[in-house]
Write an enzyme that holds these catalytic residues in place. Structure first.
Site, PDB file in Angstrom:
ATOM      1  N   CYS B  31      48.053  56.591  70.029  1.00 14.30           N
ATOM      2  CA  CYS B  31      47.023  57.544  70.160  1.00 14.30           C
ATOM      3  C   CYS B  31      46.246  57.875  71.480  1.00 14.30           C
ATOM      4  CB  CYS B  31      46.010  56.942  69.230  1.00 14.30           C
ATOM      5  SG  CYS B  31      44.142  57.553  69.326  1.00 14.30           S
ATOM      6  N   CYS B  34      42.658  57.574  71.835  1.00 15.29           N
ATOM      7  CA  CYS B  34      42.229  56.346  72.099  1.00 15.29           C
ATOM      8  C   CYS B  34      42.175  55.885  73.458  1.00 15.29           C
ATOM      9  CB  CYS B  34      42.969  55.307  71.287  1.00 15.29           C
ATOM     10  SG  CYS B  34      42.968  55.593  69.385  1.00 15.29           S
TER      11      CYS B  34
END
Ligand SMILES: Cc1cc2nc3c(=O)[nH]c(=O)nc-3n(C[C@H](O)[C@H](O)[C@H](O)COP(=O)(O)OP(=O)(O)OC[C@H]3O[C@@H](n4cnc5c(N)ncnc54)[C@H](O)[C@@H]3O)c2cc1C
Lengths: 286, 103
Positions: B31, B34
């Site tokens: 991700c 993230c």
């Protein structure tokens, strides 16, 4: 490999292009229609035009000016941006991928959040603005994508191999061209998004309903907000957060013009474009 | 305090039984956003010192926890107090916004 890719050819993007090309960098500007300038009848408060100038003329003149100085300018809609190797980025349009060391957002002020009841309420509870980030949570589920343009197709393609079934909801707009086994298109107008703790169903204007596990919003042309979500750029009330040098929280990514909020005027967009360009030059020379 | 690793094995002990506030960062390696939240989480852990426990949960390996707390988007940052979630931030969030809830 480009040194700088600028998304947007309005005053902010062109200004960034003029400064970066003068530093002998390899610069690409990508744009679509929909500059705020094109909606402006006459600009009378910008420096140097004694009789004012039409927004459309100013927009076109800027693009020509950048091309004359050697900037590559292409009319292609950007549908996605991803992190590449070694702090580089890949900017994707419908048919092309471009690699670059820096990205400057000059995408203007458009908002792609639809005025549908429930859309805010269920954000993060089944409503998502980023297929690559959140697709994982919808493995083998039945989901919907809201939109009908190239961006909606790009988001749908990112979900096709994850979800069980996808319904593209156009909310009354004309259906897009896409053919895949597990994708349907529904053009009914939407009234409301319903659920308890998370999204459960979509109610249409004709009072019929559709069950869904998730809704990916991909309306119109993706703007700074959508790209910010995909990359993890900090935003505040739909504006990209930048410091005085137009740097975002991600190294090598800058934003300028209407997409950073504040004074929505040509003069401010030109100033910020210059700042962003200069900062990109500094970053690349390090 | 350094950032801890929470998982289905230690979640009850580390988070639910903790009296004070605990910050939990739901993330995954694939991700992109993230990765942008991660340094912010590190700074928060540093600034809060011993007063708040801070940890990360990899949703790939801990899907049950993600489902239990209705995590459907990452990064999701949750603040727990006395074992209950009291605040959720979805997406990359400004450090000061998170600090305000922790203080
Ligand atoms: C009705 C109206 C009147 C105005 N009057 C004035 C005035 O009198 N004086 C004044 O100074 N200002 C005025 N403004 C404001 C001015 O037009 C804007 O501040 C200015 O255009 C902002 O420049 P920008 O470069 O940030 O964005 P924009 O000019 O909006 O340009 C955005 C660019 O991004 C591109 N883009 C966006 N998304 C993508 C994508 N996914 N892929 C590829 N390209 C993309 C668009 O194609 C466009 O080229 C007016 C605005 C409006 C709407």
């Amino acid at each position: 490999m480009y040194d700088v890719i600028i998304i947007g050819a309005g005053p902010a993007g062109i200004s960034a292009g003029l400064y970066t090309i003068r530093a002998n960098l390899k610069v690409l500007i990508l744009y679509k229609d929909q500059s705020a300038l094109e909606k402006t009848d006459r600009i009378e408060n910008y420096y140097g035009f004694e009789k004012g100038i039409s927004g459309q003329d100013l927009y076109e003149a800027g693009i020509k000016q950048a091309k004359n100085l050697g900037v590559e300018v292409k009319k292609e809609e950007v549908t996605n941006i991803q992190f590449g190797e070694n702090n580089q980025y890949t900017v994707m349009t419908e048919n092309q991928n471009y690699n670059t060391k820096t990205v400057i957002f000059a995408t203007g002020n458009k908002k792609n959040i639809p005025k549908i009841k429930g859309i805010k309420e269920f954000e993060g509870k089944g409503i998502s603005y980023c297929a690559v980030c959140d697709g994982f949570f919808y493995k083998n589920k039945d989901i919907a994508v809201l939109g009908n343009g190239r961006y909606a197709i790009s988001e749908t393609n990112a979900l096709i191999h994850i979800a069980n079934h996808i319904t593209i909801l156009t909310d009354g707009e004309k259906p897009p061209e896409i053919r895949a086994e597990n994708v349907d298109i529904d053009t009914r107008k939407i009234r409301e998004i319903k659920g308890d703790k998370k999204i459960e169903e979509i109610e249409f204007e004709d009072s019929t309903k559709m069950k869904t596990d998730g809704l990916f919003v991909a309306l119109g042309v993706a703007g700074s907000n959508e790209f910010a979500k995909k990359l993890g750029i900090l935003t505040q009330k739909d504006r990209i957060v930048v410091n005085e040098n137009m740097e975002t929280n991600i190294p090598g990514i800058y934003a300028c013009g209407d997409c950073t909020g504040g004074l929505l005027q040509v003069s401010k967009a030109v100033y910020e474009g210059a700042k962003a360009g200069l900062q990109a030059i500094r970053y690349l020379r390090k | 305090m350094s950032v801890l690793k929470f998982d289905e094995g230690n979640f009850e002990e580390e988070v639910l039984k903790e009296k004070g506030k605990v910050l939990v960062d739901f993330y995954a390696d694939w991700c992109g956003p993230c990765r942008m939240m991660s340094p912010i989480i590190d700074e928060i852990a540093e600034e809060m010192g011993e007063s708040v426990k801070v940890g990360k949960i990899n949703v790939d390996n801990n899907q049950e926890l993600a489902i239990k707390y209705d995590v459907m988007s990452i990064p999701t940052i949750m603040v727990f107090e006395n074992g209950n979630p009291i605040k959720t931030f979805i997406g990359v969030t400004d450090k000061n916004e998170v600090l305000e809830v922790l203080k």
